[in-house]
Design a protein around this motif. Sequence first.
Motif, PDB file in Angstrom:
ATOM      1  N   HIS A   1       0.894  -1.358   0.017  1.00 24.72           N
ATOM      2  CA  HIS A   1      -0.030  -0.015  -0.091  1.00 24.72           C
ATOM      3  C   HIS A   1       0.821   1.289  -0.165  1.00 24.72           C
ATOM      4  O   HIS A   1       0.603   2.152  -0.800  1.00 24.72           O
ATOM      5  CB  HIS A   1      -0.865  -0.065   1.106  1.00 24.72           C
ATOM      6  N   GLU A   2       1.737   1.354   0.707  1.00 25.89           N
ATOM      7  CA  GLU A   2       2.486   2.572   1.026  1.00 25.89           C
ATOM      8  C   GLU A   2       3.654   2.603   0.129  1.00 25.89           C
ATOM      9  O   GLU A   2       4.285   3.569  -0.517  1.00 25.89           O
ATOM     10  CB  GLU A   2       3.145   2.867   2.429  1.00 25.89           C
TER      11      GLU A   2
ATOM     12  N   HIS B   1       1.570   3.677  -2.915  1.00 27.04           N
ATOM     13  CA  HIS B   1       1.814   5.301  -2.954  1.00 27.04           C
ATOM     14  C   HIS B   1       3.060   5.416  -3.539  1.00 27.04           C
ATOM     15  O   HIS B   1       3.159   6.658  -4.255  1.00 27.04           O
ATOM     16  CB  HIS B   1       1.447   5.803  -1.548  1.00 27.04           C
TER      17      HIS B   1
ATOM     18  N   GLU C   1      -5.561   6.210  -2.668  1.00 29.53           N
ATOM     19  CA  GLU C   1      -5.671   4.925  -1.777  1.00 29.53           C
ATOM     20  C   GLU C   1      -6.296   3.962  -2.643  1.00 29.53           C
ATOM     21  O   GLU C   1      -6.167   2.685  -2.057  1.00 29.53           O
ATOM     22  CB  GLU C   1      -6.868   5.700  -0.774  1.00 29.53           C
TER      23      GLU C   1
ATOM     24  N   TYR D   1     -10.712   4.375   0.897  1.00 33.16           N
ATOM     25  CA  TYR D   1      -9.807   3.029   1.230  1.00 33.16           C
ATOM     26  C   TYR D   1     -10.543   1.882   0.494  1.00 33.16           C
ATOM     27  O   TYR D   1     -10.249   1.283  -0.450  1.00 33.16           O
ATOM     28  CB  TYR D   1      -9.701   2.837   2.539  1.00 33.16           C
TER      29      TYR D   1
HETATM   30 ZN   LIG Z   1      -2.813   5.223   1.841  1.00 37.47          ZN
END
Ligand SMILES: [Zn+2]
Length: 408
Positions: free
Chosen positions: A223-224, A229, A263, A364
């Motif tokens: 995710h990060e 991202h 997200e 999300y």
């Molecule tokens: Zn995030």
Amino acid sequence: MNVLAEQYVRLVLAVGQHDADYVDAYYGPPEWRKEAEARKLPLTEIASRAAALSRDLAAASQTPAGDEMAQLRRHYLTRQLDALRARVSMLTGTKLRFDEESKALYDATAPTHTEADFAGVLAQLESKLPGNGPLIDRYDAFRSRFVIPRERLDAVFKAAIDGCRSRTLQHITLPPGESFTVEYVTGKSWSGYNWYQGNYRSLIQVNTDLPIFVDRAVDLACHEGYPGHHVYNVLLEKHLVRDRGWLEYSVYPLFSPQSLIAEGTANYGIEVAFLREARMEFERRVIFPAAGLDPTQVEAYYAVQALVDRLSYAGNEAARQYLDGQIDAAAAAQRLMAWGLYSKPRAEQRLRFIDQYRSYVINYNLGKDLVAAHVEAVAGTLDPTRRWQAFTGLLSSPRLPSNLIRGR
Ligand SMILES: [Zn+2]
């Protein structure tokens, strides 16, 4: 368009002087930020300049038909500016209902649910976690066997990041020099955060206020980091800011449609990187051993987690009812616990998040579902390579939530 884009960037930086969470990333000309800090434009002045810029954007000469990227750019800038105007209006006291706010800021509205929508999943969890006492306590007791020990956290995350990165690099070409650093922090309302620094670098912070469960290793790393991202920001910087000179992408206003795409792609990216079987294999072979956990428990753990994930819209419902004033904070925490199986400390942390970020919560789960529908409409579900291509296309172009292709 570049002149209008510069005005937009300067307005975003000006709003950031009034709202500490607003400018999530900025790596454009440093003197623009210095000027925003020095002038500290009042919100009313920002509002009137933003209205004028909206008119100028509408009047600007039309982009030639067939130039899809130019059209996406114009449309996106217009919509991002609308969101800026909505946020400024909120900062000056306008109260929006939850759904109005999410539409104005994120270009999307989350579906509503009732307790009955979660009952079926909760019943399945009841049979998977038999025993006495409330289900939430049984789930807590079950889950407590899957905490990553604090002293192993960094090694587990590094292993997860390596796995996510190598899978991503098989499908996405990233510019040389991209990298990120990981920090462990406390006292935050979120569990992880990517602060994009520009120059293809991110700072990723992991919040250790609460125990970190083993599923969070791969989830957070994807995710990060990869393909979430970090990769999204790197590709925007490479393709839009550097290759095309579109400076509006050098600033990321958090309360804007860009966040739903950010997200949504970060959450869907977990599944793009790891089909279910690959995920289970990686957990058994790498993550559970690194965390000192019993790899024979992988299937049992993820069978329960897959059900709990299906309760995620309970969080939107608690936030909507709470922010719309239908229930108080205690009742919202109760909803999170009863419908979403949040433990008490997690429900309290989530409420702090809801107080701080409000309808951002929809980005999300609704974001993931919209991104999944779009990617699967473009690429189908059968060919992982085509899925990566459609996913990468979305990460590299300015597409609005309302322009995502719906329906699988
Ligand atoms: Zn995030």
